[in-house]
Scaffold this active site. Structure first.
Site, PDB file in Angstrom:
ATOM      1  N   GLY A  45       0.836  -1.193   0.000  1.00  0.00           N
ATOM      2  CA  GLY A  45       0.000   0.000   0.000  1.00  0.00           C
ATOM      3  C   GLY A  45       0.870   1.242   0.000  1.00  0.00           C
ATOM      4  O   GLY A  45       2.021   1.196   0.457  1.00  0.00           O
ATOM      5  N   GLN A  50       2.833   9.927   1.546  1.00  0.00           N
ATOM      6  CA  GLN A  50       4.147   9.278   1.469  1.00  0.00           C
ATOM      7  C   GLN A  50       4.932   9.683   0.217  1.00  0.00           C
ATOM      8  O   GLN A  50       6.116   9.371   0.104  1.00  0.00           O
ATOM      9  CB  GLN A  50       3.979   7.751   1.501  1.00  0.00           C
ATOM     10  CG  GLN A  50       3.410   7.256   2.825  1.00  0.00           C
ATOM     11  CD  GLN A  50       3.310   5.753   2.846  1.00  0.00           C
ATOM     12  OE1 GLN A  50       2.368   5.178   2.309  1.00  0.00           O
ATOM     13  NE2 GLN A  50       4.295   5.095   3.447  1.00  0.00           N
ATOM     14  N   CYS A  98       5.929  -0.215   7.219  1.00  0.00           N
ATOM     15  CA  CYS A  98       5.507   0.978   6.490  1.00  0.00           C
ATOM     16  C   CYS A  98       6.700   1.474   5.688  1.00  0.00           C
ATOM     17  O   CYS A  98       7.810   1.531   6.212  1.00  0.00           O
ATOM     18  CB  CYS A  98       5.040   2.038   7.480  1.00  0.00           C
ATOM     19  SG  CYS A  98       4.512   3.566   6.683  1.00  0.00           S
ATOM     20  N   LEU A  99       6.459   1.832   4.431  1.00  0.00           N
ATOM     21  CA  LEU A  99       7.576   2.282   3.583  1.00  0.00           C
ATOM     22  C   LEU A  99       8.199   3.573   4.110  1.00  0.00           C
ATOM     23  O   LEU A  99       9.354   3.864   3.781  1.00  0.00           O
ATOM     24  CB  LEU A  99       7.099   2.474   2.141  1.00  0.00           C
ATOM     25  CG  LEU A  99       6.636   1.185   1.436  1.00  0.00           C
ATOM     26  CD1 LEU A  99       6.141   1.500   0.033  1.00  0.00           C
ATOM     27  CD2 LEU A  99       7.749   0.138   1.382  1.00  0.00           C
ATOM     28  N   HIS A 140      -4.433   0.907   7.744  1.00  0.00           N
ATOM     29  CA  HIS A 140      -3.067   1.460   7.773  1.00  0.00           C
ATOM     30  C   HIS A 140      -2.927   2.612   6.777  1.00  0.00           C
ATOM     31  O   HIS A 140      -2.416   3.683   7.116  1.00  0.00           O
ATOM     32  CB  HIS A 140      -2.058   0.340   7.474  1.00  0.00           C
ATOM     33  CG  HIS A 140      -0.644   0.811   7.415  1.00  0.00           C
ATOM     34  ND1 HIS A 140       0.313   0.445   8.343  1.00  0.00           N
ATOM     35  CD2 HIS A 140       0.002   1.637   6.542  1.00  0.00           C
ATOM     36  CE1 HIS A 140       1.461   1.044   8.045  1.00  0.00           C
ATOM     37  NE2 HIS A 140       1.307   1.755   6.951  1.00  0.00           N
ATOM     38  N   GLU A 141      -3.408   2.397   5.555  1.00  0.00           N
ATOM     39  CA  GLU A 141      -3.301   3.452   4.539  1.00  0.00           C
ATOM     40  C   GLU A 141      -4.208   4.629   4.875  1.00  0.00           C
ATOM     41  O   GLU A 141      -3.843   5.782   4.681  1.00  0.00           O
ATOM     42  CB  GLU A 141      -3.633   2.896   3.139  1.00  0.00           C
ATOM     43  CG  GLU A 141      -2.690   1.802   2.654  1.00  0.00           C
ATOM     44  CD  GLU A 141      -1.223   2.152   2.820  1.00  0.00           C
ATOM     45  OE1 GLU A 141      -0.847   3.322   2.617  1.00  0.00           O
ATOM     46  OE2 GLU A 141      -0.436   1.250   3.171  1.00  0.00           O
ATOM     47  N   HIS A 144      -2.712   7.076   7.136  1.00  0.00           N
ATOM     48  CA  HIS A 144      -1.795   8.024   6.475  1.00  0.00           C
ATOM     49  C   HIS A 144      -2.517   9.295   6.020  1.00  0.00           C
ATOM     50  O   HIS A 144      -1.978  10.383   6.157  1.00  0.00           O
ATOM     51  CB  HIS A 144      -1.122   7.383   5.258  1.00  0.00           C
ATOM     52  CG  HIS A 144       0.063   6.533   5.593  1.00  0.00           C
ATOM     53  ND1 HIS A 144       1.175   7.021   6.230  1.00  0.00           N
ATOM     54  CD2 HIS A 144       0.323   5.225   5.357  1.00  0.00           C
ATOM     55  CE1 HIS A 144       2.082   6.048   6.378  1.00  0.00           C
ATOM     56  NE2 HIS A 144       1.575   4.940   5.853  1.00  0.00           N
TER      57      HIS A 144
HETATM   58 NI    NI Z   1       2.496   3.068   5.796  1.00  0.00          NI
END
Ligand code: NI
Length: 190
Positions: A45, A50, A98-99, A140-141, A144
Site C-alpha cells: 500500500g 508518502q 511501512c515504507l 493502515h493506509e 496516512h
Molecule cells: Ni504506511
C-alpha cells in the site's frame, strides 16, 4: 516514474489530507506513479502523503498475501476521498511495516471490521465492508491520510523504546534500497 518516499518525521505525514476533485491535475499518471513507486519499494500500500502530497488518495495491491489469505486475490484498488464509516469488533494484533519507516515491523492492534466509502480511479462511489487482513491494510493506509502512523498506535513504553530508531530514520541513518526524503538528513547514505 518512481517517486521518493517521505520518511518518518516529514511534516506531510502529519497533515490531515484533503479531498480532491475529478479534475485534479494529471491524476491518472499520479496513480500510475504511486503503484510503480509502491512495487519498486515492495510495499502492498502507498498513500499520497508518502509521496509528499497531502491529498486523500491511497493505492493498495494486497495480492502478495494471496497464499496465506485467499481473499487478497486480485485485490488491487485505488481509494480517493475515503471515509471509514464504521470500525467494529475486538482489536487484534498483527505485525505491520511501512515504507516511511524502513527496517521496522511492530505489532499493531486494530479492530477487525470496517465499512468504508470512497471513490475509485474513475470517481465512481463505493461503500464496502472489509474484515481481517484487507481491513487492516486499508486502516493502515487510511491512517496516512489522517496524518497518523502505526507507531502512534503502539503502547507508550514500546514507542519510547523505538525513539532512537525513529530519530535515525528521520535523519537518514537507515539502510534502505529505495529513494526517500529524509526530513532531518545528517549524512549521505550512499
Ligand atoms: Ni504506511
Amino acid at each position: 516514474m518512481i517517486l521518493p518516499i517521505t520518511a518518518y518525521g516529514h511534516p506531510t505525514l502529519r497533515k490531515v489530507a484533503v479531498d480532491i476533485e475529478a479534475d485534479y491535475p494529471e491524476l491518472q499518471s499520479l496513480i500510475e506513479n504511486m503503484f510503480e513507486t509502491m512495487y519498486a519499494a515492495v510495499g502492498v500500500g502507498l498513500a499520497a502523503p508518502q509521496i509528499n502530497k497531502s491529498i486523500r488518495l491511497f493505492v493498495i495491491d494486497a495480492t502478495p498475501f494471496e497464499e496465506d489469505h485467499p481473499e487478497t486475490k486480485d485485490f488491487k484498488k485505488v481509494f480517493i476521498n475515503a471515509r471509514i464509516l464504521e470500525e467494529k469488533g475486538e482489536e487484534w494484533p498483527m505485525g505491520e511495516g511501512c515504507l516511511s519507516l524502513p527496517g521496522m515491523n511492530e505489532e499493531v492492534s486494530r479492530q477487525p471490521e470496517i465499512t468504508i466509502r470512497y471513490l475509485d480511479e474513475n470517481f465512481q462511489a463505493h461503500e464496502e465492508h472489509y474484515k481481517g487482513i484487507l481491513a487492516r491494510i486499508i486502516q493502515h493506509e487510511y491512517d496516512h491520510i489522517e496524518g497518523i502512523l502505526y507507531v502512534d498506535r503502539l503502547p507508550v513504553l514500546k514507542k519510547m523504546l523505538l525513539k532512537g530508531k525513529l530519530r535515525d530514520i528521520s535523519e537518514g541513518k537507515v539502510d534502505v534500497d529505495y529513494r526517500m526524503i529524509f526530513p532531518r538528513l545528517r549524512k549521505k547514505i550512499r
